[in-house]
Write an enzyme that holds these catalytic residues in place. Structure first.
Site, mmCIF file in Angstrom:
data_model
loop_
_atom_site.group_PDB
_atom_site.id
_atom_site.type_symbol
_atom_site.label_atom_id
_atom_site.label_comp_id
_atom_site.label_asym_id
_atom_site.label_seq_id
_atom_site.Cartn_x
_atom_site.Cartn_y
_atom_site.Cartn_z
ATOM 1 C CE1 TYR A 15 -3.870 -1.955 0.702
ATOM 2 C CE2 TYR A 15 -2.874 -3.042 2.443
ATOM 3 C CZ TYR A 15 -3.731 -3.009 1.362
ATOM 4 O OH TYR A 15 -4.848 -3.877 1.641
ATOM 5 C CE1 TYR A 142 -8.736 -5.155 1.791
ATOM 6 C CE2 TYR A 142 -8.636 -6.198 3.853
ATOM 7 C CZ TYR A 142 -8.030 -5.885 2.473
ATOM 8 O OH TYR A 142 -6.984 -6.205 2.311
ATOM 9 C CG ASP A 236 -13.688 -11.396 6.903
ATOM 10 O OD1 ASP A 236 -12.735 -11.732 7.991
ATOM 11 O OD2 ASP A 236 -13.396 -10.955 5.873
ATOM 12 C CE LYS A 265 -5.966 -7.687 9.494
ATOM 13 N NZ LYS A 265 -7.111 -7.387 8.581
HETATM 14 C C1 LIG Z 1 -7.260 -7.950 7.125
HETATM 15 C C2 LIG Z 1 -8.546 -8.422 6.702
HETATM 16 C C3 LIG Z 1 -8.620 -9.519 5.753
HETATM 17 C C4 LIG Z 1 -7.482 -9.987 4.904
HETATM 18 O O1 LIG Z 1 -6.494 -10.452 5.808
HETATM 19 P P1 LIG Z 1 -5.173 -10.610 5.181
HETATM 20 O O2 LIG Z 1 -4.260 -11.314 6.214
HETATM 21 O O3 LIG Z 1 -4.420 -9.087 5.188
HETATM 22 O O4 LIG Z 1 -4.999 -11.041 4.057
HETATM 23 C C5 LIG Z 1 -9.833 -9.959 5.454
HETATM 24 N N1 LIG Z 1 -11.084 -9.669 6.254
HETATM 25 C C6 LIG Z 1 -11.070 -8.507 7.050
HETATM 26 C C7 LIG Z 1 -12.359 -8.394 7.877
HETATM 27 C C8 LIG Z 1 -9.844 -8.122 7.185
HETATM 28 O O5 LIG Z 1 -9.886 -6.967 8.374
#
Ligand SMILES: *Cc1c(COP(=O)(O)O)cnc(C)c1O
Length: 438
Positions: A15, A142, A236, A265
């Site tokens: 980015y 996202y 998600d 994460k």
């Molecule tokens: C960060 C994020 C992703 C992507 O995860 P990466 O490990 O960066 O590929 C997907 N969904 C949500 C809600 C996120 O915050």
């Protein structure tokens, strides 16, 4: 040559417009909520290093467990083989995941966790003999940077070059307060029209959209409609998982449980790259067949990496400690108190808070103004020794749970300083180049 200059000569950062970006800050050590740069300056990591860190940097307990695993088994192919860390971690994840989740499919980041969920959903309908094509997603969502994940994410400047290559979901508005009924109507129209395989959503908080929040009651209604119309649901929880929203998962706030959950994460406490997609037995069983074509043909070289699983197990041990639970409640309470103070200030448009996540949205007079202002706010934070990355006109805090009261005070003071910069009651000359990227 300094480390930053050597970096600049050889590395392409995420980015980052490499032409105009300032030299990166070399971090040589971390401890608790602090990061230490080469020149000895310390920074409070108020964004948990892109939302991944739960218990602080270089945590001795996680380090010990990772070291032990490294000396026992660093990796093994995960097709035809298994290992204790993957199995135990899966068992423990299932025991805390929302009710109904019964299987863990490992990958290695959040985007791949989303890809796996989308493929599970699409192939599920294929396997049960009623193929469905469409995915429903929030317009500002996202879900990651790979093509499937980009497809179900907001159409923004970040993805514009790839629009022709993305598949088109049905987008519905985020049901922010006041817009609930409109979103429900939009979902109903698509649900009744049919051909919808799944609804993917960030539960309660849309991170990249700017920590945009909506109520669990409306999420329950959306999930209810999906279930009535045989639409699979994918939570998600890559950002919201592991205590961020005040409960272990944001899905714990709703009655209607998802069919699939995406994790990454905080999954390893922010130590290692790991992704996981969980699903319920209904999804899993649709892939059981004597017909090999019904197999989920998906995998990654580092699937279920033992060291990452060991980090995840250690992080879970820490997360479930009563002390940690007390810390997350305490951070929530402090955020709430600060929000009350902050809401009354000039140029503050809205303050949002959910559990340990706090967002302060400033009034934006124009986007280009705010791109510049964002850079200034970011530099100001760094100068104060606090890492706060604005998302446009929004400043947010998502701290490691071990952050101290004094450190939180400093983070809040820095946000108040930013408010003063915006109202012009305080002056700060930013360096000519800044390092803000998104
Ligand atoms: C960060 C994020 C992703 C992507 O995860 P990466 O490990 O960066 O590929 C997907 N969904 C949500 C809600 C996120 O915050």
């Amino acid at each position: 040559m300094s480390l930053a200059e050597r970096d600049h000569n050889i590395i392409w950062h995420p980015y980052t417009q490499m032409k105009t970006a300032a030299l990166p800050i070399p971090i040589v050590r971390g401890e608790g909520a602090l990061l230490f740069s080469e020149d000895g300056k310390s920074y409070i990591d108020a964004v948990s290093s892109w939302w991944v860190n739960l218990h602080g940097h270089a945590h001795p307990y996680i380090a010990q467990k990772v070291a032990e695993q490294l000396q026992t088994l660093e990796h093994v192919i995960f097709a035809g083989f298994t290992h204790p860390a993957a199995v135990t971690f899966a068992e423990r994840l299932i025991s805390i995941l929302p009710q109904g989740q019964s299987r863990i499919f490992y990958s290695d980041n959040g985007s791949t966790a989303v890809e796996v969920a989308l493929k599970m959903a699409i192939q599920y309908w294929e396997n049960v003999g009623t193929p469905k094509k469409k995915i429903i997603a929030f317009r500002d969502s996202y879900h990651g940077d790979t093509f499937g994940a980009m497809s179900v994410s907001a159409r923004s400047a970040f993805t514009a070059p790839f629009w022709p290559y993305l598949f088109e979901p049905h987008f519905i508005d985020v049901p922010v307060p006041g817009n609930e009924e409109e979103t429900i109507k939009q979902l109903e129209v698509f649900a009744i029209a049919g051909d919808v395989a799944a609804f993917i959503y960030e539960p309660l908080v849309l991170g990249t959209a700017g920590m945009v929040m909506y109520k669990h009651e409306v999420l329950d209604r959306l999930l209810e409609i999906c279930q009535q119309h045989n639409i699979l649901t994918i939570a998600d929880e890559v950002m919201t998982g592991f205590g961020r929203t005040g409960r272990t998962f944001a899905s714990d706030y709703v009655q209607h449980k998802p069919d699939m959950v995406c994790l990454s994460k905080g999954l390893t406490g922010g130590t290692m790259a790991l992704g996981a997609t969980s699903c319920n037995e209904k999804i899993y069983e649709a892939f059981l067949s004597d017909d090999k074509r019904k197999t989920l043909f998906h995998g990654h070289s580092y699937t279920a990496n033992p060291v990452a699983c060991a980090a995840g197990l250690a992080s879970l041990d820490l997360l479930l400690l009563p002390d940690t639970q007390q810390c997350t409640r305490h951070i929530s309470q402090r955020h709430q108190d600060f929000a009350i103070q902050c809401r009354t200030l000039p140029k503050v448009k809205e303050v949002r808070q959910q559990g340990t996540i706090l967002a302060v949205e400033f009034e934006a007079d124009g986007t280009s103004y705010f791109n510049k202002m964002g850079d200034t706010l970011y530099s100001f934070g760094l100068e104060q020794g606090v890492i706060l990355r604005p998302l446009g006109n929004i400043i947010y805090v998502i701290p490691p749970y071990c952050i101290t009261d004094k450190q939180l005070d400093k983070v809040y003071q820095t946000i108040l300083g930013m408010q003063q910069l915006i109202t012009g009651t305080r002056y700060f000359e930013p360096p000519t180049k800044t390092t803000l990227h998104d």
